[in-house]
Design a protein around this motif. Structure first.
Motif, PDB file in Angstrom:
ATOM      1  N   ARG A   6      57.101  59.826  65.981  1.00 28.66           N
ATOM      2  CA  ARG A   6      56.785  59.444  67.251  1.00 28.66           C
ATOM      3  C   ARG A   6      57.654  60.157  68.235  1.00 28.66           C
ATOM      4  O   ARG A   6      57.150  60.393  69.255  1.00 28.66           O
ATOM      5  CB  ARG A   6      57.066  57.988  67.193  1.00 28.66           C
ATOM      6  CG  ARG A   6      56.921  57.184  68.524  1.00 28.66           C
ATOM      7  CD  ARG A   6      57.291  55.758  68.294  1.00 28.66           C
ATOM      8  NE  ARG A   6      56.400  55.118  67.070  1.00 28.66           N
ATOM      9  CZ  ARG A   6      56.340  53.829  66.829  1.00 28.66           C
ATOM     10  NH1 ARG A   6      57.142  52.972  67.208  1.00 28.66           N
ATOM     11  NH2 ARG A   6      55.568  53.505  65.906  1.00 28.66           N
ATOM     12  N   GLU A   7      58.885  60.747  67.868  1.00 27.63           N
ATOM     13  CA  GLU A   7      59.848  61.417  68.657  1.00 27.63           C
ATOM     14  C   GLU A   7      59.178  62.570  69.136  1.00 27.63           C
ATOM     15  O   GLU A   7      59.224  63.060  70.214  1.00 27.63           O
ATOM     16  CB  GLU A   7      61.166  61.442  68.041  1.00 27.63           C
ATOM     17  CG  GLU A   7      61.543  60.252  67.887  1.00 27.63           C
ATOM     18  CD  GLU A   7      63.172  60.427  66.892  1.00 27.63           C
ATOM     19  OE1 GLU A   7      63.584  61.485  67.396  1.00 27.63           O
ATOM     20  OE2 GLU A   7      63.594  59.501  66.147  1.00 27.63           O
ATOM     21  N   ILE A   8      58.581  63.318  68.018  1.00 27.07           N
ATOM     22  CA  ILE A   8      58.000  64.651  68.097  1.00 27.07           C
ATOM     23  C   ILE A   8      56.847  64.586  69.405  1.00 27.07           C
ATOM     24  O   ILE A   8      56.844  65.659  70.246  1.00 27.07           O
ATOM     25  CB  ILE A   8      57.460  65.487  66.955  1.00 27.07           C
ATOM     26  CG1 ILE A   8      58.812  65.654  66.058  1.00 27.07           C
ATOM     27  CG2 ILE A   8      56.825  66.482  67.314  1.00 27.07           C
ATOM     28  CD1 ILE A   8      58.252  66.392  64.573  1.00 27.07           C
ATOM     29  N   ASN A   9      56.079  63.526  68.982  1.00 29.52           N
ATOM     30  CA  ASN A   9      54.760  63.418  69.773  1.00 29.52           C
ATOM     31  C   ASN A   9      55.297  63.246  71.171  1.00 29.52           C
ATOM     32  O   ASN A   9      54.659  63.287  72.270  1.00 29.52           O
ATOM     33  CB  ASN A   9      54.048  62.231  69.288  1.00 29.52           C
ATOM     34  CG  ASN A   9      52.475  62.330  69.799  1.00 29.52           C
ATOM     35  OD1 ASN A   9      52.044  63.659  69.655  1.00 29.52           O
ATOM     36  ND2 ASN A   9      51.893  61.540  69.930  1.00 29.52           N
ATOM     37  N   PRO A  28      43.131  65.291  75.156  1.00 32.91           N
ATOM     38  CA  PRO A  28      44.938  65.386  75.296  1.00 32.91           C
ATOM     39  C   PRO A  28      45.586  66.507  74.408  1.00 32.91           C
ATOM     40  O   PRO A  28      44.760  66.607  73.332  1.00 32.91           O
ATOM     41  CB  PRO A  28      45.095  64.109  74.492  1.00 32.91           C
ATOM     42  CG  PRO A  28      44.031  63.201  74.894  1.00 32.91           C
ATOM     43  CD  PRO A  28      42.839  64.257  74.578  1.00 32.91           C
ATOM     44  N   SER A  29      46.258  67.157  74.857  1.00 33.20           N
ATOM     45  CA  SER A  29      46.744  68.657  74.194  1.00 33.20           C
ATOM     46  C   SER A  29      47.713  68.024  72.911  1.00 33.20           C
ATOM     47  O   SER A  29      48.166  68.789  72.192  1.00 33.20           O
ATOM     48  CB  SER A  29      47.497  69.767  75.099  1.00 33.20           C
ATOM     49  OG  SER A  29      48.522  68.565  75.643  1.00 33.20           O
ATOM     50  N   THR A  30      48.113  66.459  72.955  1.00 37.19           N
ATOM     51  CA  THR A  30      49.029  66.297  72.246  1.00 37.19           C
ATOM     52  C   THR A  30      48.391  65.746  70.795  1.00 37.19           C
ATOM     53  O   THR A  30      49.173  65.130  69.802  1.00 37.19           O
ATOM     54  CB  THR A  30      49.983  65.012  72.834  1.00 37.19           C
ATOM     55  OG1 THR A  30      49.143  64.252  73.034  1.00 37.19           O
ATOM     56  CG2 THR A  30      50.792  65.474  73.810  1.00 37.19           C
ATOM     57  N   GLN A  31      47.105  65.632  71.008  1.00 37.61           N
ATOM     58  CA  GLN A  31      46.433  65.051  69.701  1.00 37.61           C
ATOM     59  C   GLN A  31      46.701  65.853  68.406  1.00 37.61           C
ATOM     60  O   GLN A  31      46.636  67.014  68.337  1.00 37.61           O
ATOM     61  CB  GLN A  31      44.711  65.020  69.930  1.00 37.61           C
ATOM     62  CG  GLN A  31      44.333  64.279  68.777  1.00 37.61           C
ATOM     63  CD  GLN A  31      42.511  64.265  69.120  1.00 37.61           C
ATOM     64  OE1 GLN A  31      42.406  64.408  70.390  1.00 37.61           O
ATOM     65  NE2 GLN A  31      41.989  63.587  67.934  1.00 37.61           N
ATOM     66  N   CYS A  42      49.839  78.575  65.947  1.00 35.92           N
ATOM     67  CA  CYS A  42      50.506  77.133  65.544  1.00 35.92           C
ATOM     68  C   CYS A  42      51.730  76.825  66.428  1.00 35.92           C
ATOM     69  O   CYS A  42      52.161  77.636  67.121  1.00 35.92           O
ATOM     70  CB  CYS A  42      50.768  76.992  64.473  1.00 35.92           C
ATOM     71  SG  CYS A  42      52.164  77.801  63.403  1.00 35.92           S
ATOM     72  N   ALA A  43      52.322  75.527  66.272  1.00 34.80           N
ATOM     73  CA  ALA A  43      53.321  75.152  67.231  1.00 34.80           C
ATOM     74  C   ALA A  43      54.627  76.007  66.902  1.00 34.80           C
ATOM     75  O   ALA A  43      55.515  76.461  67.615  1.00 34.80           O
ATOM     76  CB  ALA A  43      53.642  73.880  67.071  1.00 34.80           C
ATOM     77  N   PHE A  44      54.709  76.403  65.607  1.00 30.24           N
ATOM     78  CA  PHE A  44      55.724  76.991  65.285  1.00 30.24           C
ATOM     79  C   PHE A  44      55.876  78.540  65.590  1.00 30.24           C
ATOM     80  O   PHE A  44      56.941  78.950  66.189  1.00 30.24           O
ATOM     81  CB  PHE A  44      55.756  77.204  63.498  1.00 30.24           C
ATOM     82  CG  PHE A  44      56.687  78.431  62.935  1.00 30.24           C
ATOM     83  CD1 PHE A  44      57.975  78.474  62.927  1.00 30.24           C
ATOM     84  CD2 PHE A  44      55.845  79.664  62.612  1.00 30.24           C
ATOM     85  CE1 PHE A  44      58.667  79.144  62.590  1.00 30.24           C
ATOM     86  CE2 PHE A  44      56.596  80.558  62.170  1.00 30.24           C
ATOM     87  CZ  PHE A  44      58.128  80.447  62.113  1.00 30.24           C
ATOM     88  N   ASP A  45      54.750  79.201  65.793  1.00 31.75           N
ATOM     89  CA  ASP A  45      54.624  80.609  66.288  1.00 31.75           C
ATOM     90  C   ASP A  45      54.965  80.236  67.922  1.00 31.75           C
ATOM     91  O   ASP A  45      55.716  81.236  68.368  1.00 31.75           O
ATOM     92  CB  ASP A  45      53.084  80.895  66.312  1.00 31.75           C
ATOM     93  CG  ASP A  45      52.796  81.564  65.081  1.00 31.75           C
ATOM     94  OD1 ASP A  45      53.662  81.781  64.235  1.00 31.75           O
ATOM     95  OD2 ASP A  45      51.656  81.674  64.654  1.00 31.75           O
ATOM     96  N   PRO A 158      57.341  72.310  62.774  1.00 33.61           N
ATOM     97  CA  PRO A 158      56.362  72.769  61.692  1.00 33.61           C
ATOM     98  C   PRO A 158      54.875  72.818  62.416  1.00 33.61           C
ATOM     99  O   PRO A 158      54.627  72.202  63.350  1.00 33.61           O
ATOM    100  CB  PRO A 158      56.155  71.515  60.798  1.00 33.61           C
ATOM    101  CG  PRO A 158      57.001  70.448  61.635  1.00 33.61           C
ATOM    102  CD  PRO A 158      58.122  71.098  62.825  1.00 33.61           C
ATOM    103  N   GLY A 159      54.092  73.651  61.955  1.00 35.36           N
ATOM    104  CA  GLY A 159      52.958  74.049  62.656  1.00 35.36           C
ATOM    105  C   GLY A 159      51.969  72.789  63.041  1.00 35.36           C
ATOM    106  O   GLY A 159      51.138  72.823  63.737  1.00 35.36           O
ATOM    107  N   PHE A 160      52.085  72.040  61.946  1.00 37.18           N
ATOM    108  CA  PHE A 160      51.033  70.803  62.048  1.00 37.18           C
ATOM    109  C   PHE A 160      51.565  69.748  63.276  1.00 37.18           C
ATOM    110  O   PHE A 160      50.612  68.710  63.242  1.00 37.18           O
ATOM    111  CB  PHE A 160      51.081  69.790  60.785  1.00 37.18           C
ATOM    112  CG  PHE A 160      52.455  69.523  60.222  1.00 37.18           C
ATOM    113  CD1 PHE A 160      52.972  68.538  60.795  1.00 37.18           C
ATOM    114  CD2 PHE A 160      52.975  70.086  59.124  1.00 37.18           C
ATOM    115  CE1 PHE A 160      54.316  68.095  60.312  1.00 37.18           C
ATOM    116  CE2 PHE A 160      54.126  69.671  58.721  1.00 37.18           C
ATOM    117  CZ  PHE A 160      54.909  68.573  59.257  1.00 37.18           C
ATOM    118  N   ILE A 161      52.494  70.083  63.932  1.00 44.37           N
ATOM    119  CA  ILE A 161      52.955  69.056  64.875  1.00 44.37           C
ATOM    120  C   ILE A 161      51.755  69.006  66.035  1.00 44.37           C
ATOM    121  O   ILE A 161      52.028  67.887  66.842  1.00 44.37           O
ATOM    122  CB  ILE A 161      54.421  68.987  65.247  1.00 44.37           C
ATOM    123  CG1 ILE A 161      54.646  70.232  65.988  1.00 44.37           C
ATOM    124  CG2 ILE A 161      55.185  68.778  64.147  1.00 44.37           C
ATOM    125  CD1 ILE A 161      56.016  70.334  66.556  1.00 44.37           C
ATOM    126  N   GLY A 162      51.464  69.815  66.389  1.00 45.07           N
ATOM    127  CA  GLY A 162      50.512  69.960  67.545  1.00 45.07           C
ATOM    128  C   GLY A 162      50.015  71.423  68.152  1.00 45.07           C
ATOM    129  O   GLY A 162      49.839  72.353  67.038  1.00 45.07           O
TER     130      GLY A 162
END
Length: 459
Positions: A6-9, A28-31, A42-45, A158-162
């Protein structure tokens, strides 16, 4: 402890000033992405892309070696000082670390890194695997900071967060929480500003800094292109934040306005009119009357000098027809320079442009020049139908240009030329000229030797 989803999002959902109706119209870009559906970086990159330009810091990927290799050498962010940022460090998580945890390996790795390289700071990036196994990089960074006395900054990416943009926002949150506000500059001036959102790809920021120096404006901090760690620490002492050509770090500017009372403006340093407006807005927001007058004089002198330098290129390029298809670089930035040279942009493929960029493109070219579908066959058809003289692309459709036997210019995010500032316009003019008048194209259009022989035999 690692932040909860929830904090990350929450950090990813920072608004760019859109109203509610606009946000409802767009996806939404946050989905959070579904497993197996991730596309592109990914988000990590993007978190690493954002922070790696802090050149005197070390950057540690807490994950498999493949994560560190995925962005190795992909982005030509340049440094005027330390080259430490060019080295990628990784804990190289393997199967046993997944079972027993990789915290001990990370702890020992940071100690060894500090002993050998003596960085100003160390950024530690979580990855999908280490986030899933629950390694407490926050606690490890705190413990090592207390032990060795230099800042160790955790970046939960982590890459999966968005999405890609989400990674940049997480990087910005890391700077706000752990870096900005932790030091004071030796001196401050009424004309101190921060430049935010420019990563100095191909030295882009170096085309703009001399203009500010001529005006007596001091760049207190660059976030993050060609930055050193210490200058980011005292960024909160600036009088103005200038967000350059990027929405990715708008959260940093907004948070600094809220916490430190620093106003921000969003500007572009691509295109003559955009540069002029950027300089004028900086001068106006700093509130110095003499600076405003000096700015107008500088703009006038730079305009005269640029026109003189562009004249020979405009004479040879005026009226040439351009087709643009660029995925990894903002296409409309090329349009400004092309129109300055009197060239005609006949069509542009806009598959990856944002809504704001589409509005800009439509205002420049009109709706009929914007295309959504991109295939080699479609590009070749457009070249033939519109009788394009040159194709500007990023490597995907070079074969179409070769089949059509027209010149092509490869422009992408791994580029080695900067198109910012007044000198950037001149640089693009040189590239267009050398591409179009390369003698190889005259040879390419000549009949092949066997075609000449066959025609002689028929006679």
């Amino acid at each position: 402890m690692n932040p909860q989803p929830r904090e990350i999002n929450g950090s990813l959902s920072e608004s760019n000033g859109e109203n509610q109706q606009q946000r409802q119209k767009k996806k939404p870009s946050t989905q959070l992405p579904q497993p197996g559906t991730a596309q592109g970086s990914c988000a990590f990159d993007n978190a690493m892309m954002t922070l790696v330009p802090i050149v005197d810091a070390a950057h540690v990927v807490h994950g498999p070696s493949g994560c560190a290799a995925s962005i190795w050498g992909n982005y030509t962010s340049l440094s005027s000082g330390s080259m430490l940022y060019k080295i990628r460090f990784t804990t190289d998580i393997d199967e046993s670390d997944i079972i027993f945890g990789g915290a001990k390996k990370l702890y020992k790795g940071i100690l060894e890194l500090q002993r050998r390289y003596k960085p100003s700071a160390i950024f530690v990036y979580s990855t999908c695997i280490t986030a899933l196994i629950g390694d407490d990089i926050e606690g490890i960074c705190k413990d090592v900071t207390e032990k060795i006395g230099i800042p160790i900054i955790p970046v939960h990416c982590p890459g999966f967060i968005g999405s890609e943009k989400g990674g940049s926002r997480v990087a910005g949150e890391a700077l706000l929480e752990h870096v900005i506000g932790t030091a004071r500059p030796d001196v401050t001036t009424p004309l101190d500003i921060n430049l935010i959102g420019e990563y100095n790809i191909a030295g882009a920021i170096w085309n703009f800094l001399p203009l500010l120096e001529k005006l007596g404006i001091r760049v207190l901090s660059k976030i993050t292109g060609d930055a050193v760690y210490k200058e980011v620490c005292y960024a909160h002492h600036a009088k103005l934040n200038v967000v350059l050509s990027s929405k990715a770090l708008i959260n940093v500017a907004k948070k600094m306005e809220k916490v430190y009372g620093i106003p921000y403006i969003e500007e572009s340093i691509y295109g003559v009119e955009q540069i002029n407006q950027c300089l004028r807005n900086i001068a106006a927001n700093l509130g110095d009357t003499d600076l405003v007058e000096r700015t107008e004089k500088l703009i006038a002198s730079e305009a005269i000098a640029l026109e003189e330098k562009l004249a020979p290129y405009r004479k040879r390029l005026q009226g040439k027809r351009i087709l643009i298809s660029i995925k990894s670089f903002k296409s409309w930035l090329i349009i400004f320079a092309s129109q300055k040279l009197g060239m005609e942009v006949i069509a542009i493929c806009t598959k990856n442009n944002t809504e704001e960029e589409l509005i800009t493109i439509k205002s420049l070219l009109g709706k009929d020049s914007i295309l959504n579908s991109e295939t080699p066959q479609k590009i070749l058809q457009l070249i033939n139908n519109y009788q394009a003289d040159i194709l500007i692309t990023d490597g995907r459709y070079l074969e179409a240009a070769l089949i059509a036997k027209i010149p092509f210019l490869d422009i992408n995010i791994e580029r080695n030329h900067a198109y910012t500032g007044y000198t950037g316009i001149l640089e693009l003019a040189r590239e267009l000229y050398t591409t179009f008048y390369n003698p190889v194209w005259e040879q390419v259009r000549q009949p092949a030797p066997w075609e000449i022989e066959n025609s002689l035999e028929e006679i």
